[in-house]
Design an enzyme around this catalytic site. Structure first.
Site, short mmCIF file in Angstrom:
data_model
loop_
_atom_site.label_atom_id
_atom_site.label_comp_id
_atom_site.label_asym_id
_atom_site.label_seq_id
_atom_site.Cartn_x
_atom_site.Cartn_y
_atom_site.Cartn_z
N HIS A 73 34.22 35.25 34.49
CA HIS A 73 34.44 36.28 35.52
C HIS A 73 35.85 36.23 36.07
O HIS A 73 36.57 35.24 35.89
CB HIS A 73 33.44 36.11 36.68
CG HIS A 73 32.07 36.61 36.37
ND1 HIS A 73 31.15 35.86 35.69
CD2 HIS A 73 31.49 37.80 36.65
CE1 HIS A 73 30.03 36.57 35.56
NE2 HIS A 73 30.20 37.75 36.13
N LYS B 127 35.65 36.00 42.28
CA LYS B 127 34.20 35.88 42.44
C LYS B 127 33.88 34.66 43.30
O LYS B 127 34.44 33.59 43.09
CB LYS B 127 33.53 35.76 41.06
CG LYS B 127 32.02 35.69 41.12
CD LYS B 127 31.41 35.91 39.75
CE LYS B 127 29.89 35.77 39.77
NZ LYS B 127 29.25 36.70 40.70
#
Ligand code: NDP
Ligand SMILES: O=C(O)C1=N[C@H](C(=O)O)C[C@H](O)C1
Length: 257
Positions: free
Chosen positions: A144, A148
């Site tokens: 990711h 995040k």
């Protein structure tokens, strides 16, 4: 007929968005605004008062906030009799039980919680669940963007639980692994006996690989979201469906079928 008139004529679903200024919330507001059968009546972020959302007449609230505030938001929605579509991560089995408890007191209210609204991601989880019984080894690698907040991702956690359940049902034992755990974290997190590794790098959006291994072969199932628009068809599908689904719906699978 203008778009506004068209929305009025078909009794558009009145939608409120929580986390409206965030990466996902911004996309959701655009997608709702562009849908002829939906009307964006409220968009709230951290500093806004939830009372404005109910005052605006929202029938369905979409929540893409953070794991530490989502439970309070959801409790408020259920209490107000507002249906909710939740993409925010952090839902443990204990949290889901609490949501079921709130819903038991509000029988007409629907809540859809999905760890991933991307169609490809849903299929990736289904395919991985189907493959799980045939391979003694399995590891998950999620990748990711570096902003995040949580790890492992909600999608990876959910996938690991699905695979663990499929392995247990098939009578598979522990994944073979003789490696020592001398350097903490080197073998990733252990979720139900499945190792999960979280990668964070600029340039990534949301990606996951499930690697299966058996003697002489491996199978890799991979999904990539390159743009957050990939989540919007799933979010809109849930917004349109949730009013007719009282109680808790977990995952997008039930809505797709
Ligand atoms: N299910 C799915 O398909 C997907 C799920 N996600 C999940 O959605 C969540 C949000 O992701 P993302 O959009 O990237 O995160 P962002 O940090 O970009 O957005 C979160 C937003 O929520 C706001 N916020 C914080 N507290 C509140 C509150 N009490 N009420 C209203 N708004 C609040 C934040 O404001 P501020 O910045 O001021 O704190 C921020 O604008 C994460 O849990 C992520 O994992 C993401 C993509 C897809
Ligand atoms: O934070 C994100 O970006 C994402 N969060 C969800 C998760 O934790 O699984 C869904 C997707 O991976 C994007």
């Amino acid at each position: 007929m203008t778009e506004q008139q068209e929305k009025g004529a078909t009794e558009a679903i009145r939608v409120g968005v929580l986390g409206a200024h965030g990466r996902m919330g911004t996309e959701v507001c655009k997608a709702v605004d562009a849908a002829p059968d939906l009307e964006l009546v409220a968009s709230a972020d951290q500093s806004d008062w939830l009372g404005d959302v109910s005052a605006a007449g929202a029938e369905v609230v979409v929540d893409f906030t953070t794991p530490d505030v989502v439970m309070d938001n959801l409790h408020w929605c259920v209490d107000q009799g507002i249906h909710a579509v939740v993409g925010t991560t952090g839902f443990t089995e204990q949290r889901l039980e609490r949501v079921r408890g709130w819903l038991a007191d509000k029988p007409g209210v629907g809540v859809v919680i999905a760890p991933n609204f991307g169609l490809g991601a849903v299929l990736m989880m289904q395919f991985a669940t189907r493959a799980a019984r045939y391979f003694e080894s399995v590891e998950i690698v999620e990748q990711h963007h570096p902003r995040k907040l949580d790890a492992p991702s909600g999608t990876a956690t959910h996938t690991a639980r699905l695979i663990a359940a499929a392995r247990a049902e098939a009578g598979l034992g522990p994944v073979p692994d003789a490696t020592s755990d001398e350097v903490a974290g080197a073998r990733g997190a252990d979720i139900g006996g499945v190792r999960v590794h979280a990668v964070r790098a600029t340039g990534l959006v949301a990606h996951q690989e499930v690697l299966f291994g058996a003697t002489g072969e491996t199978l890799t199932i991979r999904h990539d979201s390159y743009d957050r628009v990939s989540f919007m068809p799933g979010v809109l599908l849930a917004v349109r469906a949730v009013r007719a689904r009282p109680g808790l719906t977990l995952g997008l699978d039930a809505l797709l079928d």
